[in-house]
Design a protein around this motif. Structure first.
Motif, mmCIF file in Angstrom:
data_model
loop_
_atom_site.group_PDB
_atom_site.id
_atom_site.type_symbol
_atom_site.label_atom_id
_atom_site.label_comp_id
_atom_site.label_asym_id
_atom_site.label_seq_id
_atom_site.Cartn_x
_atom_site.Cartn_y
_atom_site.Cartn_z
ATOM 1 N N ARG A 127 0.825 -1.227 0.000
ATOM 2 C CA ARG A 127 0.000 0.000 0.000
ATOM 3 C C ARG A 127 0.850 1.264 0.000
ATOM 4 N NH1 ARG A 127 -4.982 -1.502 2.017
ATOM 5 N NH2 ARG A 127 -5.757 0.422 1.092
ATOM 6 N N ASP B 110 -0.953 2.326 -7.088
ATOM 7 C CA ASP B 110 -0.827 0.948 -6.610
ATOM 8 C C ASP B 110 -1.564 -0.020 -7.524
ATOM 9 O OD1 ASP B 110 0.682 1.580 -4.360
ATOM 10 O OD2 ASP B 110 -1.070 1.847 -3.074
ATOM 11 N N ARG B 111 -2.569 0.478 -8.209
ATOM 12 C CA ARG B 111 -3.398 -0.382 -9.061
ATOM 13 C C ARG B 111 -2.959 -0.329 -10.524
ATOM 14 N NH1 ARG B 111 -9.661 0.259 -8.036
ATOM 15 N NH2 ARG B 111 -8.829 -0.465 -6.032
ATOM 16 N N TRP B 112 -2.642 0.872 -11.012
ATOM 17 C CA TRP B 112 -2.337 1.053 -12.426
ATOM 18 C C TRP B 112 -0.843 1.044 -12.735
ATOM 19 C CZ3 TRP B 112 -5.984 5.833 -13.583
ATOM 20 C CH2 TRP B 112 -7.320 5.415 -13.473
ATOM 21 N N ARG C 136 2.966 -5.366 -9.153
ATOM 22 C CA ARG C 136 1.764 -5.923 -9.784
ATOM 23 C C ARG C 136 1.588 -5.418 -11.206
ATOM 24 N NH1 ARG C 136 -2.589 -4.947 -5.131
ATOM 25 N NH2 ARG C 136 -1.100 -3.337 -4.613
#
Length: 430
Positions: free
Chosen positions: A148, A306-308, A427
């Protein structure tokens, strides 16, 4: 025969754990502390450039921007030292020391009899900001662990720059009602007292969390990262972060250009708006609007990274900043300038926490604080570079020409990110 009762067993200390949920109380406290750090910076944003012109009669833009030059040099150097000292002595002592340095700043600004005193106050402010802001960044990275990190940096920077915006807005209205001095700087006295008290009495050391992550950290083994082991010297950390490692060095140059933008906005935007006939209160609204959007936007952009992933959010943000600066230079009037300020704040929100998160992605926990310090040395050196560049160009060609020049530099920096930087978030790389 002894009748002494056995001593009750002492409760065992709760084991350290990484993650936002497990460290929510300390994380929230550090968010509040960084808001106070931002407030110390925000007390100057609206008022100080106007004091230079109206009370000390500064006519040359380069002379008027000397307080930002002094601030940038002091903060940049202290950022680097803060990272090294945090690794050597612990995070909390560095944080408390930064607040001790901050205490006299608003008092000097209230009583300064000459511009030289204002410059001296900004040297102290730069030292304080370098110690306090750098340390809150490192402590939050320590607490949350790798998953995070973008969210943590978004919350940290949102608190800091949200407070910059609110304080800039408040000081504009206070100055409109009560004058440029001393009333606006009374806020700074309160911020310094609260920040010092909370840091000394309530904040806990987080270096143990960094050691915990280091114990389980998987060192990269691909050819691009095989040199980034856990035993780099200070010199090696500096070279890798500033010049050699593609992602770290790309982030460092982008950070420098980002704060070059901020130095321009801090020193010349109030002068540009005043020349457009706006009142101090309306100048305060415009000065606050840019960091307000910046601060609030980071609540979302840090988590989105964090997602993209980091790279393209940074590149797009630099491009939006360049367009916003062009609009600021070409436009005129409150409405146009307000729209440009919103765009500039949004672009900065896309860049600011994402750059810090990318440093945390690549740097090993054993030398991460030093990498953050080196990055912030480069980034906040942008204040000094921006003060010199904007001042020289403004004196030679006018304020609008200085804004155009910085817009071009920002666009070029975004292109460097596109060409040189790779995606750093795990990720997103899969």
């Amino acid at each position: 025969m002894s009748t002494r009762r056995p001593m009750p067993a002492q409760p065992e200390a709760e084991p350290l754990r990484l993650g936002l949920r497990h460290n929510a109380a300390q994380f929230a406290l550090l968010v509040a502390v960084n808001a106070l750090v931002g407030g110390m910076l925000g007390q100057e944003r609206t008022v100080l450039p106007l004091i230079g012109v109206r009370e000390f009669g500064l006519q040359a833009y380069t002379a008027g921007l000397t307080f930002i030059l002094a601030f940038g040099l002091a903060k940049a150097a202290t950022n680097y030292l803060a990272g090294a000292w945090s690794d050597r002595f612990g995070r909390k002592p560095v944080l408390v020391a930064g607040w001790l340095v901050a205490v006299p700043v608003p008092l000097i600004l209230i009583w300064a009899p000459s511009w030289g005193w204002v410059i001296a106050a900004n040297v102290l402010l730069g030292v304080s900001q370098g110690l306090t802001w750098s340390t809150t960044v490192v402590m939050k990275i320590d607490l949350v662990g790798p998953a995070r990190r973008g969210l943590a940096m978004g919350l940290n920077e949102a608190a800091g720059y949200g407070a910059v915006a609110l304080t800039a807005l408040a000081t504009g209205f206070i100055a409109q009602a009560h004058g440029l001095r001393p009333a606006p700087f009374l806020l700074g006295i309160a911020f310094a007292a609260l920040g010092l008290g909370l840091s000394a009495l309530a904040v806990k050391e987080t270096r143990g969390h960094a050691r915990l992550e280091a114990a389980t950290h998987a060192t990269r083994v691909d050819a691009r990262h095989q040199h980034l082991h856990d035993a780099l010297t200070d010199r090696e950390v500096f070279v890798q972060t500033s010049f050699r490692e593609p992602a770290l060095s790309s982030a460092s140059q982008a950070g420098m250009v980002n704060n070059l933008n901020d130095g321009l906005a801090w020193g010349l935007f109030p002068v540009l708006f005043a020349a457009g006939g706006l009142s101090v209160a309306r100048i305060g609204v415009l000065v606050a609007l840019y960091p307000a959007v910046w601060g609030l936007g980071q609540l979302f952009t840090g988590a989105l990274s964090d997602r993209w992933g980091r790279k393209w959010l940074i590149a797009a943000g630099m491009g939006l900043q360049a367009l916003a600066l062009a609009g600021m230079a070409a436009g005129d009037g409150f409405t146009v300038w307000a729209l440009a300020a919103v765009a500039l704040g949004l672009g900065t929100a896309m860049v600011y926490p994402t750059l810090l998160a990318s440093i945390g992605d690549v740097a090993h926990p054993a030398w991460r604080a030093r990498a953050v310090g080196t990055y912030r040395l480069c980034r906040d050196g942008g204040f000094a570079v921006g003060a010199l560049l904007a001042g020289v160009v403004a004196d030679a060609f006018g304020v609008r020409a200085a804004v155009w020049a910085v817009a071009a530099v920002t666009a070029l920096s975004g292109l460097v990110v596109v060409v040189r930087m790779y995606e750093t978030h795990g990720r997103a790389r899969r």
